[in-house]
Design a protein around this motif. Structure first.
Motif, short mmCIF file in Angstrom:
data_model
loop_
_atom_site.label_atom_id
_atom_site.label_comp_id
_atom_site.label_asym_id
_atom_site.label_seq_id
_atom_site.Cartn_x
_atom_site.Cartn_y
_atom_site.Cartn_z
N ALA A 47 0.82 -1.21 0.00
CA ALA A 47 0.00 0.00 0.00
C ALA A 47 0.85 1.26 0.00
N LEU A 48 2.00 1.19 0.67
CA LEU A 48 2.87 2.36 0.80
C LEU A 48 3.78 2.58 -0.40
N THR A 49 4.01 1.55 -1.20
CA THR A 49 5.04 1.66 -2.23
C THR A 49 4.54 1.37 -3.64
N SER A 50 3.33 0.92 -3.80
CA SER A 50 2.81 0.58 -5.12
C SER A 50 2.21 1.81 -5.79
N ALA A 51 2.67 2.09 -7.00
CA ALA A 51 2.13 3.24 -7.74
C ALA A 51 0.65 3.08 -8.04
N VAL A 74 14.27 21.21 0.61
CA VAL A 74 14.49 19.76 0.64
C VAL A 74 14.49 19.29 2.09
N THR A 75 13.60 18.35 2.40
CA THR A 75 13.60 17.66 3.68
C THR A 75 13.64 16.16 3.38
N TRP A 76 13.57 15.34 4.43
CA TRP A 76 13.72 13.90 4.23
C TRP A 76 12.65 13.14 5.00
N VAL A 77 12.10 12.13 4.36
CA VAL A 77 11.08 11.29 4.98
C VAL A 77 11.56 9.84 4.97
N THR A 78 11.49 9.20 6.13
CA THR A 78 11.80 7.79 6.26
C THR A 78 10.58 7.08 6.84
N VAL A 79 10.20 5.97 6.23
CA VAL A 79 9.07 5.17 6.70
C VAL A 79 9.60 3.80 7.10
N ARG A 80 9.25 3.37 8.32
CA ARG A 80 9.69 2.07 8.83
C ARG A 80 8.48 1.22 9.20
N LEU A 81 8.52 -0.05 8.86
CA LEU A 81 7.45 -0.98 9.17
C LEU A 81 7.95 -2.05 10.12
#
Length: 216
Positions: free
Chosen positions: A43-47, A96-103
Motif C-alpha cells: 500500500a505504501l510503495t505501489s504506484a 528539501v527535507t527527508w522522509v523515512t518510513v519504517r514498518l
C-alpha cells in the motif's frame, strides 16, 4: 468516522538531530494497523495503490528513482529495504527535507508504521517555527495516516471529493484535533504551553482559512 479514535491511535514525537552537519528538527508519527506487513508495504510503495489513499504519483518508484506526487512533493528514493523501510527526499516549495518510513510486524496481521520527517532547522527559521510550530506539517501527516487507516481497514478508495471533506465540519474537527495534539507534543518537546497553543491556533487558522496567515 470516529476522528478522535484515529487521532488518538497516532503516537507523535519531536526531537532534534543532525544531518550532513546541519541541525535538524525530527518529527515522528506512528500507528499500528490491522494488516500484515507485506500488504502495508504494498500500500505504501505501489504506484497503483498509493492514489487509493493518498495522491496520484508518477515516476520511478525504486532505489535511485524520482517520484512526483500530484500537486505536492517530489524527490528521490534514497533507500529501500523491503518490506522494512524506505527513505526519500521530500522536495517542495524549493526546499528539501527527508522522509523515512519504517514498518514493524508487531504480531501476525498487525503492522506498526513509523513516519519520520527531518527538516533543517536553519531552513525553517526560529521565527517560522515559533509562529507555526509542528502543526504546520503535522496536520498534513495526520491526514495521510488517516487515509492509510481507512484504506487498510475498509479497503475504501480515496474519494474524488476528499478536499471537500476537509472543509466539512468533520474535516475541520479533525484538523482542530490534530493541532491540539501537536500542541501537546510541542510542549513535551520543551515549548512553553502558551507558545505551543498559539502556534497550533495559528496553523489551524491557516489550514482552515480563518486567518490570512502564510504557510510558505
Amino acid at each position: 468516522m470516529d476522528i478522535d479514535s484515529q487521532l488518538d491511535a497516532v503516537d507523535r514525537g519531536l526531537t532534534t538531530g543532525t544531518r550532513d552537519g546541519a541541525d535538524t528538527f525530527v518529527q515522528t508519527l506512528a500507528q499500528t494497523y490491522p494488516a500484515p506487513i507485506d500488504d502495508v508495504w504494498d500500500a505504501l510503495t505501489s504506484a497503483e495503490r498509493i492514489p487509493r489513499w493518498f495522491l496520484p504519483v508518477s515516476g520511478d518508484l525504486r532505489l535511485g528513482g524520482r517520484y512526483q506526487l500530484e500537486g505536492n512533493a517530489g524527490g528521490t528514493v534514497e533507500s529501500c529495504d523491503a518490506p522494512n523501510s524506505y527513505g526519500v527526499t521530500w522536495e517542495y516549495g524549493g526546499g528539501v527535507t527527508w522522509v523515512t518510513v519504517r514498518l514493524t510486524e508487531v504480531q501476525p496481521g498487525r503492522t506498526r508504521v513509523e513516519l519520520q520527517h527531518v527538516a533543517p532547522s536553519a531552513d525553517l527559521g526560529a521565527e517560522m517555527w515559533e509562529q507555526f510550530g509542528p502543526s504546520a506539517t503535522g496536520i498534513g501527516w495526520d491526514q495521510t495516516l488517516l487515509g492509510l487507516a481507512q484504506h487498510l481497514t475498509t479497503g475504501e478508495v480515496r474519494p474524488d471529493n476528499a478536499q471537500e471533506w476537509l472543509v466539512s465540519d468533520e474535516g475541520i474537527g479533525f484538523m482542530r484535533g490534530s493541532a491540539d495534539r501537536w500542541s501537546a507534543a510541542h510542549v513535551a518537546f520543551g515549548a512553553e504551553p502558551e507558545v505551543a497553543r498559539t502556534a497550533a491556533d495559528t496553523t489551524f487558522a491557516a489550514y482552515t482559512g480563518a486567518a490570512p496567515a502564510s504557510m510558505d
